[in-house]
Design an enzyme around this catalytic site. Structure first.
Site, mmCIF file in Angstrom:
data_model
loop_
_atom_site.group_PDB
_atom_site.id
_atom_site.type_symbol
_atom_site.label_atom_id
_atom_site.label_comp_id
_atom_site.label_asym_id
_atom_site.label_seq_id
_atom_site.Cartn_x
_atom_site.Cartn_y
_atom_site.Cartn_z
ATOM 1 N N LYS A 60 130.985 -169.572 37.353
ATOM 2 C CA LYS A 60 131.480 -168.281 36.885
ATOM 3 C C LYS A 60 132.738 -168.469 36.055
ATOM 4 O O LYS A 60 133.641 -169.188 36.479
ATOM 5 C CB LYS A 60 131.775 -167.369 38.086
ATOM 6 C CG LYS A 60 132.119 -165.956 37.668
ATOM 7 C CD LYS A 60 133.211 -165.327 38.536
ATOM 8 C CE LYS A 60 134.583 -165.847 38.179
ATOM 9 N NZ LYS A 60 135.700 -165.172 38.870
ATOM 10 N N ASN A 96 99.038 -136.639 19.398
ATOM 11 C CA ASN A 96 100.298 -136.577 18.669
ATOM 12 C C ASN A 96 101.261 -137.621 19.228
ATOM 13 O O ASN A 96 101.637 -137.559 20.396
ATOM 14 C CB ASN A 96 100.874 -135.160 18.832
ATOM 15 C CG ASN A 96 102.290 -135.049 18.315
ATOM 16 O OD1 ASN A 96 102.694 -135.796 17.422
ATOM 17 N ND2 ASN A 96 103.040 -134.104 18.870
ATOM 18 N N ARG A 107 109.491 -135.744 35.036
ATOM 19 C CA ARG A 107 108.442 -136.663 35.497
ATOM 20 C C ARG A 107 109.002 -138.031 35.879
ATOM 21 O O ARG A 107 108.318 -138.831 36.484
ATOM 22 C CB ARG A 107 107.371 -136.816 34.404
ATOM 23 C CG ARG A 107 106.510 -135.573 34.237
ATOM 24 C CD ARG A 107 105.702 -135.616 32.949
ATOM 25 N NE ARG A 107 106.513 -135.261 31.794
ATOM 26 C CZ ARG A 107 106.059 -135.261 30.532
ATOM 27 N NH1 ARG A 107 104.813 -135.601 30.289
ATOM 28 N NH2 ARG A 107 106.855 -134.915 29.536
ATOM 29 N N TYR A 166 130.011 -174.434 43.804
ATOM 30 C CA TYR A 166 130.509 -173.198 43.203
ATOM 31 C C TYR A 166 131.717 -173.543 42.340
ATOM 32 O O TYR A 166 132.732 -174.056 42.838
ATOM 33 C CB TYR A 166 130.898 -172.160 44.264
ATOM 34 C CG TYR A 166 131.606 -170.988 43.611
ATOM 35 C CD1 TYR A 166 130.939 -170.203 42.670
ATOM 36 C CD2 TYR A 166 132.949 -170.701 43.878
ATOM 37 C CE1 TYR A 166 131.578 -169.161 42.013
ATOM 38 C CE2 TYR A 166 133.600 -169.656 43.227
ATOM 39 C CZ TYR A 166 132.911 -168.902 42.301
ATOM 40 O OH TYR A 166 133.546 -167.886 41.644
HETATM 41 C C1 UD1 Z 1 105.709 -134.292 23.247
HETATM 42 C C2 UD1 Z 1 104.818 -133.447 22.291
HETATM 43 C C3 UD1 Z 1 103.380 -133.932 22.435
HETATM 44 C C4 UD1 Z 1 103.299 -135.412 22.118
HETATM 45 C C5 UD1 Z 1 104.279 -136.213 23.005
HETATM 46 C C6 UD1 Z 1 104.342 -137.651 22.498
HETATM 47 C C7 UD1 Z 1 105.809 -131.217 22.129
HETATM 48 C C8 UD1 Z 1 105.729 -129.813 22.515
HETATM 49 N N1 UD1 Z 1 104.926 -132.050 22.644
HETATM 50 O O1 UD1 Z 1 105.257 -134.050 24.564
HETATM 51 O O2 UD1 Z 1 102.539 -133.211 21.509
HETATM 52 O O3 UD1 Z 1 101.960 -135.859 22.325
HETATM 53 O O4 UD1 Z 1 105.607 -135.664 22.905
HETATM 54 O O5 UD1 Z 1 105.120 -138.454 23.332
HETATM 55 O O6 UD1 Z 1 106.665 -131.557 21.341
HETATM 56 N N2 UD1 Z 1 113.289 -132.518 24.391
HETATM 57 C C9 UD1 Z 1 114.411 -131.858 23.956
HETATM 58 N N3 UD1 Z 1 114.579 -130.555 24.273
HETATM 59 C C10 UD1 Z 1 113.667 -129.873 25.006
HETATM 60 C C11 UD1 Z 1 112.508 -130.543 25.439
HETATM 61 C C12 UD1 Z 1 112.347 -131.861 25.108
HETATM 62 O O7 UD1 Z 1 115.274 -132.451 23.306
HETATM 63 O O8 UD1 Z 1 113.888 -128.687 25.253
HETATM 64 C C13 UD1 Z 1 113.158 -133.933 24.077
HETATM 65 C C14 UD1 Z 1 112.965 -134.782 25.328
HETATM 66 O O9 UD1 Z 1 114.206 -135.203 25.833
HETATM 67 C C15 UD1 Z 1 112.114 -135.951 24.810
HETATM 68 C C16 UD1 Z 1 111.362 -135.332 23.638
HETATM 69 O O10 UD1 Z 1 112.026 -134.146 23.300
HETATM 70 O O11 UD1 Z 1 112.905 -137.018 24.354
HETATM 71 C C17 UD1 Z 1 109.921 -135.042 23.982
HETATM 72 O O12 UD1 Z 1 109.880 -134.221 25.145
HETATM 73 P P1 UD1 Z 1 108.871 -134.538 26.305
HETATM 74 O O13 UD1 Z 1 109.119 -133.585 27.402
HETATM 75 O O14 UD1 Z 1 108.820 -135.958 26.614
HETATM 76 O O15 UD1 Z 1 107.506 -134.078 25.554
HETATM 77 P P2 UD1 Z 1 106.076 -134.542 25.880
HETATM 78 O O16 UD1 Z 1 105.546 -133.730 27.000
HETATM 79 O O17 UD1 Z 1 106.032 -135.994 26.024
HETATM 80 MG MG MG Z 2 107.517 -137.569 26.133
#
Ligand code: UD1
Ligand code: MG
Length: 433
Positions: A326, A165, A15, A340
């Site tokens: 600088k 959440n 995103r 300068y």
């Molecule tokens: C997640 C939560 C959602 C919550 C939101 C809050 C889940 C399934 N959903 O959604 O309930 O409301 O955060 O901000 O957890 N990441 C990994 N490995 C992966 C996928 C993601 O390490 O395979 C990490 C991402 O890099 C990120 C974090 O987990 O830092 C959250 O992932 P993101 O895709 O942002 O989840 P949200 O859709 O925001």
């Molecule tokens: Mg997130």
């Protein structure tokens, strides 16, 4: 503190619509991920960072700042999702605090909120005016948490729920050891969700506790719009702290200050000023629209519209408009306008006239200009470096200085002025009146 911390940062960050990893996008001068790792490091001696996409780039970036992080590579192919993210982690302590790399505003004290809870599963929630994108925290009639449903899996009734959440959890280590293998990817995204652990705990009649947190502090950055929002919030925090510590700010919403900047004493920061990484301002007045980067300014005035570039030290000095400095050290110097000064060392009582330029670069290398005490540098002087001007020297306006000048001398290299009378009328063929 006896808690292990896991920071999930393996996601693709789609995103964000960028080739740069989401967690490396900067807020107040540092990558988003830096901010949360810094806070986590002040709380725990056992931090795991989960990576997958652009793992090498993120790791080498973080290694610049942190030494003791455990880097864990997620088995993203077989176990994608936030549940998959924590499967490869081996926490040292009995309790595990899980956060995301895209939460740059969470401070140590916000993390500590969770540690007073003793339930095996603790989650974080807030009421969102607009819950779009967040997982919904579903509670029963007694306000007890039942489960978390992701937006993409929610039915219309669940979509109306406004308690969301926030994405931070505290788990008992043995709960994770016993239950991580029970996660499935039976959902609309075919991912292993960390959020399903809530339902799993409930099905085992385990206590699940919800901690209410501040939406602004726990916001997740998923898009460039949210990146700008998070920047705004962090800037507000930084500036509020300085004002409370006694710094005067004019129109603070127009001022930008990076997160490691120090401002001390009776300082005034005017509107439009940018104070960038590594800067330290002590008892000084920084006027409108000046930019200061990685420099020390003490008992001095700078600006309006001055630019102080890295590795400059200004003490007891007065720097005016359109002056660029600088890698220079100025002590008790006045440089009021349009100059300068690069790679220079300028001593007490010296006045730098308007339009003075240190010619510090010959196209290959940089050279130093050293100016002693009480030197009067006339306007429009060029100092061709390397050059040393000793104390008590006067340099006449318009001089190009190409050699060292001894103490007490006058330096002048002006071509004689030639005046041709009535030339204007001859040239344009007009009558003299
Ligand atoms: C997640 C939560 C959602 C919550 C939101 C809050 C889940 C399934 N959903 O959604 O309930 O409301 O955060 O901000 O957890 N990441 C990994 N490995 C992966 C996928 C993601 O390490 O395979 C990490 C991402 O890099 C990120 C974090 O987990 O830092 C959250 O992932 P993101 O895709 O942002 O989840 P949200 O859709 O925001
Ligand atoms: Mg997130």
């Amino acid at each position: 503190m006896n808690v292990s911390i896991v920071i999930m940062a393996a996601g693709l960050g789609t995103r964000m619509k960028s080739n740069i990893s989401k967690v490396l996008h900067e807020i107040s001068g540092y990558p988003m991920l830096y901010h949360i790792l810094k806070e986590a490091s002040s709380l725990s001696d056992d931090i795991s960072l989960v990576l997958y996409h652009q793992a090498d780039t993120i790791k080498s970036e973080m290694e610049k700042y942190f030494q003791d992080i455990h880097y864990v590579i997620q088995d993203h192919i077989n176990f994608p999702g936030t549940g998959g993210a924590i499967m490869g982690v081996c926490p040292k302590h009995e309790r595990v605090l899980v956060l995301s790399g895209d939460m740059p505003l969470v401070l140590k004290e916000d993390m500590e909120l969770f540690l007073s809870e003793s339930a095996p599963v603790v989650l974080s929630t807030f009421f969102a005016k607009d819950p779009t994108g967040y997982g919904r925290v579903i509670m029963d009639e007694n306000k007890l948490v039942q489960k978390i449903v992701e937006q993409k899996d929610a039915n219309p009734k669940e979509l109306e729920v406004k308690s969301v959440n926030a994405g931070v959890y505290l788990f008992a280590k043995d709960f994770l050891e016993n239950n991580l293998a029970k996660l499935t990817n039976n959902n609309n995204q075919n991912e292993y969700y960390i959020t399903d652990l809530i339902g799993i705990a409930k099905s085992q009649n385990l206590d699940v506790k919800a901690v209410f947190v501040d939406e602004n502090t726990f916001m997740g950055v998923n898009s460039k719009y949210q990146l700008a929002k998070a920047e705004e919030l962090m800037q507000q925090k930084i500036k509020k702290a300085f004002m409370e510590a006694g710094v005067i700010m004019k129109l603070p919403e127009t001022i930008y200050i990076e997160s490691d900047v120090i401002i001390e004493g009776e300082s005034i920061i005017e509107n439009g000023v940018s104070l960038l990484k590594g800067s330290r301002i002590i008892n000084s007045h920084i006027k409108t629209n000046s930019v200061i980067e990685d420099s020390i300014v003490e008992n001095s005035q700078v600006g309006p519209m001055a630019r102080i570039r890295p590795k400059s030290i200004l003490k007891e000095s007065k720097i005016g408009n359109f002056v660029e400095i600088k890698k220079s050290t100025l002590q008790g110097v006045k440089a009021g306008h349009l100059s300068y000064l690069g790679d220079s060392l300028i001593d007490e009582g010296t006045n730098i006239g308007c339009g003075t330029i240190t010619c510090n670069y010959d196209g290959k290398a940089k050279y130093q200009t050293i100016i002693g005490k009480n030197v009067f540098v006339g306007s429009d002087t060029q100092l061709v470096a390397p050059v040393i001007i000793e104390d008590d020297v006067i340099i006449a306006s318009g001089t190009t200085v190409t050699k060292n000048i001894k103490k007490g001398s006058l330096a002048i290299n002006r071509a004689p002025l030639k005046v041709v009378e009535s030339f204007f009328y001859k040239f344009f063929g007009k009558e003299e009146k």
